[in-house]
Enzyme design. Structure first.
Site: not given
Lengths: 416, 416
Positions: B370, B275, B368, B20
């Site tokens: 990230q 982040k 899972k 995508n």
């Protein structure tokens, strides 16, 4: 600084103002004077604008037999008897060493540290009232959010205080909601404090720490309109521990209220004003349903314009890191763009397709948003300087408020 | 650069990957090659990992008489016939000059700009397959989020690509959700591109712009483990417009996708990895009900540790402003801490009092997060370096995941 301090005197602290933020800060300060007995006198004075209150029947302090509960009482008497500011910070226990005082002159007498925390429209009148009645070597910390923006220039509330009283005054600002801080929910704040280095300019550089020589420097401030104002600043007598970043941290830092002390007073003060303008833009964009990425883009651009504003108008003392790294900058901006009033009302105005004045009427009972006032003041200042184009987001917010630009135009307008 | 360009050749662009995000980026790139005919060949190749798809009966592309709708078809044929990636980006019209190509070798042939946008586990295999089959002076842009963290060191995906292929590769990262970008909702992104200055090192400094001299430099990269790797880099022939920040902006910038080009590849790449770790902490704190101020405090501390991480491990090229001012830094962090997967799952894990693995099972069907993977990798790296204490928030996230610290400990632990 431990209890083996070589100093003969301790700092007496007064908090001027007792609204919800004033009382929350006074609570912190009194907790810290109690836990740092080598530096501070334990008792903290809090000046309270006297008014009559009644203890409600459902209050835990209510007792039909108590004289305090027989009709209207002085707020100061109630605070001192119940250790609660039942009017402005109900439900929060205050430390017993915090004393409400209805006399401004008496509250500030002999204090070396004055903490200002009152609505900005009362600053000048309050300072005029105590001028000449405070210790000449006192120091101030202003907890008043924002700055005073006029077409001619921008002044910091800390400077207004310092000029009237002839003292140095720093500033405290951060991502703080008074009620949450009072409930001891964890948050952070920034203190900015950067007085002239009196000691290095002293005529007797080798004076012993116990010497009581009082030194004087002339402290000059150049404001945005180019005018210099000169303040004769007295050194703190050396009987006292020097008021430095470490001492200020021990006065304001709590396990639930983390303080970082910096030197950039302009940045810490400006952050609290400009973030409200950015929050309006974030609210509009969010109201359009453009998603989190668009909102983050507006916040990022807003942060950059805040930095540019500080650099352009307070370049000599401003430090970009205040905005990008401190609580008074990026964190306060994030909080304001998450659920602050300006953000929420702007979002509603797009969702309901109503001008923001209508939202102010219906949601805020006609109270004006800080962000709309600041956006208009900042624009008249930028326009006068011919600098609207350098601050496209701040300018777009003003134009959208005035109806000459639409929210859809933000991306292309700030792209330039 | 206008149509009066002095260059005889134009850049051919290939997008490698068609998920995508790959398809959304390919759409942008093809829109821009069409609108910048002086610089780019209009047709853009997109390599598609071939698979069989069926056009569903409720699709606007369905027609019982069309041969395309008679049973399973190649995805590339469907994309090229319908101009829609019905499998990975359904509902979005793709430009007709974007061509799906099932042959990797054919797709990259003669291309001067290669845009990599595929899951990171396929990078090495894909690069090995085209090694020696691309133009030796091609340049790359990696749109793959994050970095590869091992106990021994950290490598950037752009560098992995560059080393295998012997080319220079930059990076694109920002506060972007593929579906929103594809729908042309406004967002921003950062490109980092800083190739060695081939021209200044050329043996014939005064060569004419039409000269076809091919220059070579040895481009060295020192990775975190201290190892140097040397890449023989060929200069772009001077028939082509130089691939600089301006050209890259004209390839990726759209009215709805604002690009800023910087030089800090490490920063742009690191932001997208770290982040996610900060977002876990923000989710936990939010789940505790500590309010927006506490969440903003965690984000502020996280941003500072990201800056410290970049300075410590990529000091030579890292620029703190990438994190504090660019979309790949502060904006991406804000978005991730607003509604990103890592944030939402961490918040749920506190609210439901369940370990995050349980949330991964129930909410993500066992996928899972990230952030949890990165937190563990980053911790093993920091531990090996003896630097856990310098990154208290990153370390706290790891310890909370491992159950040796609790969320309540965050404020006091990061205070140190």
């Amino acid at each position: 600084m431990d209890s083996l301090t070589p100093y003969q005197r301790k700092h007496k602290v007064t908090v001027i103002g007792s609204g919800n933020w004033g009382t929350a800060i006074a609570k912190i300060v009194a907790e810290n004077t109690a836990s740092n007995p080598a530096i501070f006198e334990k008792d903290v004075q809090m000046w309270v604008f006297e008014e009559k209150v009644e203890i409600p029947k459902d209050s835990p302090h209510y007792s039909s037999s108590s004289s305090l509960c027989q009709g209207p009482q002085n707020l100061t008497s109630v605070i001192n008897a119940t250790h609660e500011n039942i009017k402005y910070l109900p439900g929060i226990a205050l430390p017993p060493n915090l004393h409400a005082n209805p006399s401004l002159e008496d509250a500030v007498k002999d204090s070396t540290i004055l903490v200002f925390n009152l609505p900005h429209q009362f600053i000048i009148k309050t300072c005029e009232q105590i001028k000449g009645k405070i210790l000449p070597y006192a120091r101030g910390i202003s907890c008043i959010k924002g700055v005073d923006v006029q077409e001619e220039g921008i002044s910091l509330f800390s400077e207004t205080i310092g000029k009237i009283l002839g003292i140095y005054c720093g500033a405290l600002s951060g991502a703080n909601i008074a009620s949450e801080v009072a409930q001891e929910k964890w948050s952070e704040s920034s203190i900015a404090y950067d007085p002239p280095h009196l000691d290095s300019k002293a005529p007797t550089p080798n004076r012993s720490p116990s010497s009581s020589t009082v030194d004087v420097v002339h402290f000059e401030h150049r404001d945005v309109s180019g005018q210099f104002s000169r303040v004769k600043l007295q050194a703190l007598p050396s009987e006292y521990p020097p008021i430095d970043h470490e001492v200020l941290k021990s006065l304001f830092h709590r396990p639930y209220f983390h303080i970082r002390v910096v030197s950039d007073v302009a940045g810490v003060s400006l952050g609290g004003a400009l973030k409200n303008v950015v929050a309006l833009a974030a609210g509009w964009v969010d109201g359009m349903g453009w998603g989190d990425n668009a909102k983050a883009a507006v916040m990022r651009v807003g942060l950059l314009e805040m930095v540019r504003f500080g650099e352009r108008f307070f370049g000599a003392t401003f430090e970009p890191r205040t905005f990008t790294e401190e609580s008074a900058g990026v964190a306060d901006l994030i909080t304001s763009c998450s659920g602050g009033r300006n953000f929420r009302c702007a979002k509603l105005s797009v969702e309901r397709k109503q001008p923001i004045e209508k939202i102010e009427e219906t949601v805020l009972n006609g109270q004006k948003l800080q962000g709309t006032l600041t956006a208009i003041e900042v624009n008249s200042f930028l326009k006068k300087q011919g600098l609207e184009e350098e601050f496209p987001l701040l300018t777009a917010v003003y134009r959208i408020l005035k109806g000459t630009m639409s929210v859809e135009d933000i991306p292309s307008y700030i792209e330039r």
